[in-house]
Write an enzyme that holds these catalytic residues in place. Structure first.
Site, PDB file in Angstrom:
ATOM      1  N   THR A  31       0.946  -1.150  -0.129  1.00  0.00           N
ATOM      2  CA  THR A  31      -0.049  -0.151   0.120  1.00  0.00           C
ATOM      3  C   THR A  31       1.057   1.167   0.095  1.00  0.00           C
ATOM      4  OG1 THR A  31      -1.596  -1.061   1.146  1.00  0.00           O
ATOM      5  CG2 THR A  31      -1.907   1.283   1.314  1.00  0.00           C
ATOM      6  N   ASP A 100      -3.160  -1.929  -5.785  1.00  0.00           N
ATOM      7  CA  ASP A 100      -2.703  -2.664  -4.592  1.00  0.00           C
ATOM      8  C   ASP A 100      -3.518  -4.130  -4.850  1.00  0.00           C
ATOM      9  OD1 ASP A 100      -2.047  -3.689  -2.194  1.00  0.00           O
ATOM     10  OD2 ASP A 100      -2.849  -2.041  -1.031  1.00  0.00           O
TER      11      ASP A 100
END
Length: 270
Positions: A31, A100
């Protein structure tokens, strides 16, 4: 040090439509790196849609009962996120997207749950059928960037940063499944780039590797708005199938639970 593996299979969209997916075990650092790459490359970032996961607490309490429900929910969320990313890349030709995780690697978690006995063979068959329908005609990412972090280091980060713990065996299982997934996505045409991220690393080094791939002039097929339109239509059909399957499994689960409870009651009364 990065290891780059190119597949001879052509990627299914133009070199100007840049789809980059970050993959890695839990707490690998995806992330943070996704956001940094988005800033460095001026790409739109699509984070993993797990913050509103309605099954997470139930899964922690009763993993075997809720593993399949949660995995189907995550698959559906990741599918919709990937289509949104494709749509953005198509309509912003001079830009790109960073994701992600994605719908492709959702299999890693489902397969690991299957191996651990949290998803039954029948449930995994249902999952696979839905996933196959979602993957039909969906373009693979230009780049699959894998952050290679040992399971033990992932566990240390989970305990020190997230202030919770996960069985090391679970993380080790994910690590094994990820290696299988990377081979599959490579064969489908994605450029797999692996970075050792045990000690983290320099974002600039990753940007350099990405730009090498982006500047490639290898031939490819162009995405069109018609293809995106068909994918969106397919999404509606699959979402309906997903909801129907989930409703059916809820009824089966409740029926099974009621039957088990009745058996226990009969034994107690005997």
């Amino acid at each position: 040090m990065a290891t780059t593996t190119h597949s001879p299979i052509t990627r299914a969209y133009s070199s100007s439509s840049k789809i980059i997916v970050l993959e890695g075990n839990i707490s690998a650092g995806k992330t943070y790196l996704s956001n940094k790459l988005g800033q460095s490359l001026d790409y739109k970032v699509f984070l993993e849609p797990t913050t509103t996961n309605p099954y997470l607490q139930q899964f922690y309490a009763e993993p075997k009962r809720y593993a399949l429900d949660m995995q189907l929910w995550l698959l559906n969320q990741r599918y919709n996120t990937y289509l949104a990313a494709l749509d953005y890349a198509l309509n912003n030709d001079n830009s790109g997207v960073v994701l992600d995780r994605s719908m492709f690697s959702d299999w890693v978690f489902a397969e690991n749950c299957r191996k651990e006995g949290l998803i039954s063979p029948e449930g995994f068959k249902q999952y696979t059928a839905i996933r196959d329908s979602m993957l039909l005609n969906v373009p693979i990412p230009n780049i699959t960037l894998y952050l290679n972090v040992s399971p033990s280091e992932c566990l240390r980060r989970i305990q020190s940063i997230r202030k919770r713990t996960i069985p090391l065996t679970y993380l080790e299982g994910l690590d094994i499944c990820y290696q299988e997934f990377l081979k599959e996505i490579k064969l489908k045409g994605s450029n797999v780039i692996t970075f050792d991220w045990n000690q983290f690393g320099e974002v600039d080094d990753i940007v350099t590797e990405i730009k090498k791939d982006i500047s490639s002039t290898s031939p490819s097929l162009l995405l069109s708005k018609n293809i995106i339109g068909n994918l969106v239509k397919n999404r509606e059909d699959i979402t309906s199938t997903y909801q129907t399957e989930l409703s059916f499994m809820h009824k089966e689960s409740l029926s099974s639970t009621s039957s088990s409870a009745a058996v226990v009651q009969d034994k107690n009364n005997a």
